[in-house]
Motif scaffolding. Structure first.
Motif, mmCIF file in Angstrom:
data_model
loop_
_atom_site.group_PDB
_atom_site.id
_atom_site.type_symbol
_atom_site.label_atom_id
_atom_site.label_comp_id
_atom_site.label_asym_id
_atom_site.label_seq_id
_atom_site.Cartn_x
_atom_site.Cartn_y
_atom_site.Cartn_z
ATOM 1 N N SER A 212 7.617 32.714 -10.556
ATOM 2 C CA SER A 212 6.276 32.584 -11.140
ATOM 3 C C SER A 212 5.479 31.512 -10.412
ATOM 4 O O SER A 212 6.060 30.560 -9.871
ATOM 5 C CB SER A 212 6.376 32.197 -12.623
ATOM 6 N N PRO A 213 4.134 31.645 -10.411
ATOM 7 C CA PRO A 213 3.307 30.595 -9.799
ATOM 8 C C PRO A 213 3.341 29.312 -10.628
ATOM 9 O O PRO A 213 3.659 29.337 -11.814
ATOM 10 C CB PRO A 213 1.909 31.204 -9.794
ATOM 11 N N GLU A 214 2.995 28.205 -9.969
ATOM 12 C CA GLU A 214 2.936 26.916 -10.676
ATOM 13 C C GLU A 214 1.554 26.634 -11.226
ATOM 14 O O GLU A 214 1.393 25.754 -12.082
ATOM 15 C CB GLU A 214 3.311 25.776 -9.718
ATOM 16 N N GLY A 215 0.567 27.305 -10.701
ATOM 17 C CA GLY A 215 -0.793 27.045 -11.175
ATOM 18 C C GLY A 215 -1.722 28.190 -10.822
ATOM 19 O O GLY A 215 -1.419 29.009 -9.947
ATOM 20 N N HIS A 216 -2.838 28.244 -11.534
ATOM 21 C CA HIS A 216 -3.808 29.333 -11.392
ATOM 22 C C HIS A 216 -5.209 28.722 -11.349
ATOM 23 O O HIS A 216 -5.583 27.962 -12.238
ATOM 24 C CB HIS A 216 -3.633 30.281 -12.600
ATOM 25 N N TRP A 217 -5.964 29.035 -10.286
ATOM 26 C CA TRP A 217 -7.332 28.538 -10.124
ATOM 27 C C TRP A 217 -8.247 29.732 -9.895
ATOM 28 O O TRP A 217 -7.800 30.787 -9.436
ATOM 29 C CB TRP A 217 -7.415 27.609 -8.911
ATOM 30 N N GLN B 159 -3.332 32.369 -7.426
ATOM 31 C CA GLN B 159 -2.094 31.916 -8.084
ATOM 32 C C GLN B 159 -1.260 31.227 -7.003
ATOM 33 O O GLN B 159 -1.050 31.790 -5.924
ATOM 34 C CB GLN B 159 -1.323 33.105 -8.665
ATOM 35 N N VAL B 160 -0.799 30.022 -7.312
ATOM 36 C CA VAL B 160 -0.275 29.170 -6.243
ATOM 37 C C VAL B 160 1.061 28.530 -6.628
ATOM 38 O O VAL B 160 1.274 28.173 -7.793
ATOM 39 C CB VAL B 160 -1.314 28.057 -5.922
ATOM 40 N N GLY B 161 1.940 28.388 -5.643
ATOM 41 C CA GLY B 161 3.183 27.650 -5.839
ATOM 42 C C GLY B 161 3.534 26.876 -4.567
ATOM 43 O O GLY B 161 3.100 27.246 -3.473
ATOM 44 N N VAL C 143 2.674 25.874 0.892
ATOM 45 C CA VAL C 143 2.203 26.600 -0.292
ATOM 46 C C VAL C 143 2.248 28.104 -0.086
ATOM 47 O O VAL C 143 2.099 28.595 1.032
ATOM 48 C CB VAL C 143 0.738 26.235 -0.660
ATOM 49 N N ASP C 144 2.425 28.795 -1.207
ATOM 50 C CA ASP C 144 2.199 30.239 -1.275
ATOM 51 C C ASP C 144 0.968 30.467 -2.142
ATOM 52 O O ASP C 144 0.849 29.860 -3.219
ATOM 53 C CB ASP C 144 3.396 30.937 -1.935
ATOM 54 N N ILE C 145 0.061 31.352 -1.681
ATOM 55 C CA ILE C 145 -1.184 31.608 -2.407
ATOM 56 C C ILE C 145 -1.383 33.123 -2.511
ATOM 57 O O ILE C 145 -1.418 33.815 -1.487
ATOM 58 C CB ILE C 145 -2.405 31.001 -1.674
ATOM 59 N N ALA C 146 -1.518 33.620 -3.740
ATOM 60 C CA ALA C 146 -1.802 35.048 -3.942
ATOM 61 C C ALA C 146 -3.195 35.182 -4.546
ATOM 62 O O ALA C 146 -3.534 34.505 -5.517
ATOM 63 C CB ALA C 146 -0.762 35.673 -4.862
ATOM 64 N N ILE C 147 -3.992 36.082 -3.956
ATOM 65 C CA ILE C 147 -5.419 36.163 -4.282
ATOM 66 C C ILE C 147 -5.794 37.558 -4.765
ATOM 67 O O ILE C 147 -5.411 38.569 -4.161
ATOM 68 C CB ILE C 147 -6.250 35.802 -3.032
ATOM 69 N N ALA C 148 -6.569 37.595 -5.859
ATOM 70 C CA ALA C 148 -7.172 38.856 -6.311
ATOM 71 C C ALA C 148 -8.544 38.523 -6.875
ATOM 72 O O ALA C 148 -8.780 37.410 -7.321
ATOM 73 C CB ALA C 148 -6.307 39.541 -7.363
ATOM 74 N N VAL D 29 -3.138 20.783 -5.743
ATOM 75 C CA VAL D 29 -1.720 20.814 -5.347
ATOM 76 C C VAL D 29 -1.411 19.713 -4.336
ATOM 77 O O VAL D 29 -0.362 19.076 -4.400
ATOM 78 C CB VAL D 29 -1.356 22.205 -4.767
ATOM 79 N N TRP D 30 -2.352 19.482 -3.425
ATOM 80 C CA TRP D 30 -2.154 18.462 -2.385
ATOM 81 C C TRP D 30 -2.646 17.079 -2.826
ATOM 82 O O TRP D 30 -2.583 16.127 -2.042
ATOM 83 C CB TRP D 30 -2.872 18.878 -1.094
ATOM 84 N N GLU D 31 -3.193 16.998 -4.048
ATOM 85 C CA GLU D 31 -3.692 15.718 -4.599
ATOM 86 C C GLU D 31 -4.622 15.017 -3.611
ATOM 87 O O GLU D 31 -4.473 13.835 -3.302
ATOM 88 C CB GLU D 31 -2.520 14.811 -5.001
ATOM 89 N N LEU D 32 -5.632 15.784 -3.130
ATOM 90 C CA LEU D 32 -6.550 15.236 -2.122
ATOM 91 C C LEU D 32 -7.651 14.394 -2.757
ATOM 92 O O LEU D 32 -8.255 13.555 -2.091
ATOM 93 C CB LEU D 32 -7.183 16.379 -1.313
ATOM 94 N N GLY D 33 -7.957 14.645 -4.033
ATOM 95 C CA GLY D 33 -8.971 13.855 -4.719
ATOM 96 C C GLY D 33 -10.391 14.073 -4.230
ATOM 97 O O GLY D 33 -11.257 13.223 -4.414
ATOM 98 N N LEU D 34 -10.659 15.220 -3.605
ATOM 99 C CA LEU D 34 -12.028 15.502 -3.144
ATOM 100 C C LEU D 34 -12.879 15.969 -4.327
ATOM 101 O O LEU D 34 -12.387 16.664 -5.217
ATOM 102 C CB LEU D 34 -12.007 16.581 -2.061
ATOM 103 N N ASP D 35 -14.167 15.593 -4.331
ATOM 104 C CA ASP D 35 -15.036 16.053 -5.426
ATOM 105 C C ASP D 35 -15.571 17.458 -5.109
ATOM 106 O O ASP D 35 -15.333 18.004 -4.038
ATOM 107 C CB ASP D 35 -16.152 15.043 -5.715
ATOM 108 N N ARG D 36 -16.328 18.013 -6.079
ATOM 109 C CA ARG D 36 -16.754 19.404 -5.945
ATOM 110 C C ARG D 36 -17.686 19.633 -4.767
ATOM 111 O O ARG D 36 -17.653 20.681 -4.114
ATOM 112 C CB ARG D 36 -17.416 19.865 -7.248
ATOM 113 N N VAL D 37 -18.534 18.642 -4.514
ATOM 114 C CA VAL D 37 -19.453 18.778 -3.383
ATOM 115 C C VAL D 37 -18.665 18.777 -2.069
ATOM 116 O O VAL D 37 -18.943 19.569 -1.161
ATOM 117 C CB VAL D 37 -20.523 17.663 -3.409
#
Ligand code: ADP
Ligand code: MG
Length: 392
Positions: free
Chosen positions: A18-23, A55-57, A121-126, A152-160
């Protein structure tokens, strides 16, 4: 199956767990402000409820693998190979995968990390954002992937910063010369609100639309006519804008006001003048739309939408008979306002309609297309919705 479930299923098929997170991140519609972006001007897009899901793991071998419902074959590279793949031109991977892989590459650069600093990372996209209908499925895949990797990478970048990484990926990894409007709308969108963007400063303001309370809906009327940037029309328009700015001695048309137009007319040929007049009046219409929404509410913006369409049809000359037919038929059937949206020469129109007139307006547009001998349009509703987010 909804797109979130499709992405989850795809992830499971890819990895066996199963994935670890969903964005997810949405597509967008531009309410008003067309061909103003590359003139340093103003735009007013909103995010829509059609979204792309990731969906990402994590994996522990420093590799990134992406898969999409678009293509049964996953694409896998080592994270430290990304610098050899991009900038564009040398990519030996399928084009669709340059969007998510380009995001990974752009995010590492934006955050000053290297492949050694982050996990594989593994990334599945739909997605349920239709491709090429002017709804920016590209910003949606970029936004979903960028949001996921930022967390996932804890980059701390903002939305912009994530929106800007989307543009870098699209310009340099995919190789498409686009602005940042789509990514800003997809990252910053809010329910029943638009994003006012100053394309020079990149300052943004959330502008409440009030469509829900006013009982209004936005119809997209996709003509199905495909536009090709390569046919020259787009390049000619950009060149005319640059000529106009040069003739007036300003860095960009954004620096001109409606009052300056008589001087533009005196200094340029008729075609250049009309191209400039579209951009200068369109910037003013975006500002007027923001003010009108605040002061009078959404029913009062209909005239501005119609004026925008007329300006693109007559001055910028980027409409086509199908788009004019869509706008005229929608308004005749009682739409509050309507205009073509997107770059022109094809694509879609939008119509702002009372919820209880939606069917009537749609039928009227379909009838008008049939009468004119055009292929049937694809008509659907879009709802101003929230931007990119973590869903699970
Ligand atoms: P749009 O107007 O829809 O943004 P673009 O040409 O800018 O059209 O972007 C569409 C491209 O983005 C597709 O051809 C594909 O390469 C990529 N893309 C969009 N959504 C997906 C997805 N769900 N899976 C894989 N690739 C996608
Ligand atoms: Mg796009």
């Amino acid at each position: 199956m909804d797109a979130a479930t499709a992405a989850r299923t795809l992830f499971f098929e890819l990895t066996g767990h199963s994935p670890e997170g969903h964005w997810s991140a949405p597509g967008r519609v531009n309410l008003i402000g067309e061909h103003t972006d590359y003139n340093d001007g103003f735009v007013l897009p909103f995010a829509i409820e059609h979204r792309t899901h990731a969906q990402v793991g994590r994996r522990d071998d420093g590799r990134i693998r992406v898969v999409s419902t678009f293509d049964p074959i996953p694409v896998e590279v080592a994270l430290d190979e990304l610098d050899a793949l991009f900038p564009a031109g040398r990519a030996s991977v399928p084009e669709w995968s340059t969007y998510p892989l380009g995001i990974a590459w752009a995010l590492l650069a934006a955050s000053g990390r290297t492949a050694a600093d982050v996990t594989g990372v593994d990334i599945a996209i739909a997605s349920d954002v239709p491709v090429g209908a002017g709804l920016s499925s590209s910003a949606a895949i970029e936004g979903a992937t960028a949001s996921a990797l930022n967390d996932v990478w804890e980059l701390g970048l903002d939305r912009v910063a994530l929106a800007k990484a989307g543009r870098v990926a699209e310009n340099e990894a995919v190789g498409a010369p686009t602005g940042v409007m789509d990514q800003m709308a997809s990252m910053l969108g809010e329910t029943d609100a638009a994003i006012f963007l100053d394309c020079r400063s990149l300052d943004t303001t959330v502008v409440p639309l009030g469509f829900a309370e006013a009982g209004l809906e936005v119809l997209v009327i996709d003509t199905g006519v495909k536009h090709a940037h390569s046919t020259g029309g787009y390049g000619e328009r950009r060149a005319a804008c640059e000529r106009g700015a040069a003739a007036m001695g300003v860095p960009a048309l954004r620096d001109l006001q409606v009052d300056d137009l008589p001087e533009v007319q005196a200094k340029t040929d008729d075609v250049t003048f009309r191209r400039v007049r579209h951009v200068v009046t369109e910037d003013q219409r975006v500002l007027d739309t923001v003010r009108t929404l605040r002061e009078q509410g959404p029913r009062a913006i209909g005239e501005l939408l119609l004026a925008s369409h007329a300006s693109m049809r007559d001055d910028f000359e980027i409409s086509i008979p199908e788009l004019d037919t869509a706008v005229d038929a929608a308004v005749s059937a009682g739409a509050v306002g309507a205009r073509m949206t997107g770059g022109g020469f094809g694509g879609a129109a939008i119509a702002l309609v009372d919820r209880d007139r939606r069917v009537e307006v749609s039928l009227a547009v379909e009838r008008a297309f049939a009468d004119a001998g055009f292929a049937a349009p694809h008509i659907f509703t879009v709802v101003p919705s929230a931007g990119a987010r973590r869903d699970g």
